[in-house]
Design an enzyme around this catalytic site. Sequence first.
Site, PDB file in Angstrom:
ATOM      1  N   ARG A 157       0.828  -1.220   0.000  1.00 42.15           N
ATOM      2  CA  ARG A 157       0.000   0.000   0.000  1.00 42.15           C
ATOM      3  C   ARG A 157       0.858   1.265   0.000  1.00 42.15           C
ATOM      4  NH1 ARG A 157      -3.204  -3.559   3.816  1.00 42.15           N
ATOM      5  NH2 ARG A 157      -1.324  -3.254   5.032  1.00 42.15           N
ATOM      6  N   ILE A 158       1.787   1.367   0.981  1.00 43.92           N
ATOM      7  CA  ILE A 158       2.541   2.616   1.111  1.00 43.92           C
ATOM      8  C   ILE A 158       3.591   2.724   0.000  1.00 43.92           C
ATOM      9  CG2 ILE A 158       4.009   4.009   2.640  1.00 43.92           C
ATOM     10  CD1 ILE A 158       2.614   2.560   5.023  1.00 43.92           C
ATOM     11  N   ALA A 237       9.928   2.669   7.036  1.00 45.35           N
ATOM     12  CA  ALA A 237       9.362   1.339   7.322  1.00 45.35           C
ATOM     13  C   ALA A 237       9.576   1.000   8.794  1.00 45.35           C
ATOM     14  CB  ALA A 237       9.984   0.312   6.391  1.00 45.35           C
ATOM     15  N   ARG A 238      10.725   0.434   9.117  1.00 52.21           N
ATOM     16  CA  ARG A 238      11.133   0.192  10.495  1.00 52.21           C
ATOM     17  C   ARG A 238      12.643   0.333  10.553  1.00 52.21           C
ATOM     18  NH1 ARG A 238       6.703   1.020  11.792  1.00 52.21           N
ATOM     19  NH2 ARG A 238       5.222  -0.273  12.947  1.00 52.21           N
ATOM     20  N   GLU A 267      15.520   3.236  18.450  1.00 46.43           N
ATOM     21  CA  GLU A 267      14.401   4.170  18.435  1.00 46.43           C
ATOM     22  C   GLU A 267      13.775   4.171  19.815  1.00 46.43           C
ATOM     23  OE1 GLU A 267      11.942   4.030  14.861  1.00 46.43           O
ATOM     24  OE2 GLU A 267      10.209   4.458  16.118  1.00 46.43           O
ATOM     25  N   HIS A 286       9.437   9.250  13.956  1.00 45.04           N
ATOM     26  CA  HIS A 286       8.406   8.246  13.655  1.00 45.04           C
ATOM     27  C   HIS A 286       7.011   8.884  13.606  1.00 45.04           C
ATOM     28  CE1 HIS A 286       7.540   3.654  13.870  1.00 45.04           C
ATOM     29  NE2 HIS A 286       6.683   4.280  13.073  1.00 45.04           N
TER      30      HIS A 286
END
Length: 320
Positions: A157-158, A237-238, A267, A286
Amino acid sequence: MKRVFVTRKLPGNSLSELSATGYQVEVWPEFLPPPRERLLGLAKGAAGLVTMLEDRVDAELMDAAGPGLKVISQYAVGLDNVDLEAARARGIVVTHTPGVLTNATADLAFALLTAAARRVVEGHDYVRRGEWRTWHPELLLGSELYGATVGVIGFGRIGQAFARRARGFDMKILYSSRHRKPRAEAELGAEYAELDDLLTRSDFVSLHTPLTPETLHLLNAERLGRMKEGSVLVNTARGKVVDTNALLEALAHGPLFAAGLDVTDPEPLPADHPLLQHPRVVVTPHIGSAGRSTREKMAEMVCADVRAVLEGRAPRYPAF
Ligand code: NAP
Ligand code: GLV
Ligand code: GLV
């Protein structure tokens, strides 16, 4: 009355509406997450949990909640912090918030791409330091978007929403993903490429995979080393999809010109982290989905799915 524990305050009215429909809704009121012991204590006896991506949602938390726990609604699309197997084994339904945050996150990824490539934050810092004394043909030269090749890793999707924006800027789109996407290829003029080929050919690379055992350190020293000289990496993303030490090396001595990161490893990123010493690393905390209306809709989604499960209906956004 069924108890629902929510690990942070949420924007909008959804939580008050949930209380008004006969649930005992308890919300952790502080800005920082509940310490682990408090979280375990507060989950006790809950029929529903609304969790955030920084909460470790594992067997211990599910067992602390007890056998009355029927649903965990994650206020995010990514589920890497949730032990789905442990939930499945206990008959707990897990839901999340796919789709609604796609455009907000793709917008931020594109903002980071532009900011890193055209040195927006570096320029801002330069002005703030009082160094702007004249216009000069060679001041802060950056990479051009028009006509450049962008590689999208993870074409869901993204990733596709990001590619749509890149197309609007007349960029050539390469993508790599687990599966080919003929429809998106046609719509976006995107070309499928194996990961290593994509890395070698792209001026810009943007990450859009979930964090899974397969994507952990997907961009390691070897792969970052393959990237094109002067290229720019964007990660929304991560953080753990990229090996941070290898990223530092690729920025300092390797091919990378700049990086735009909304997610990092570690993070949160401490202010004295070496990534922040690099002039062309742009970091946001984030905030990919942090559009006001997106975050309100995410709250509606998690509350609606908590109710659905607790009232014996199928949730709209199940994780499995
Ligand atoms: P999605 O629609 O599921 O898309 C993820 C894509 O990644 C899928 O198309 C999938 O491939 C691909 N993929 C999975 N494993 C892969 C692998 N090993 N190698 C290559 N591609 C792989 O999810 P989404 O809604 O776009 O969200 C993607 C991720 O963005 C989330 O999981 C979350 O971690 C992150 N996110 C971050 C923010 C933020 O605030 N920064 C906001 C929202 C989401 P196939 O379709 O080819 O199988
Ligand atoms: C945010 O990172 C999300 O996964 O929704
Ligand atoms: C720059 O400001 C220009 O006019 O070219």
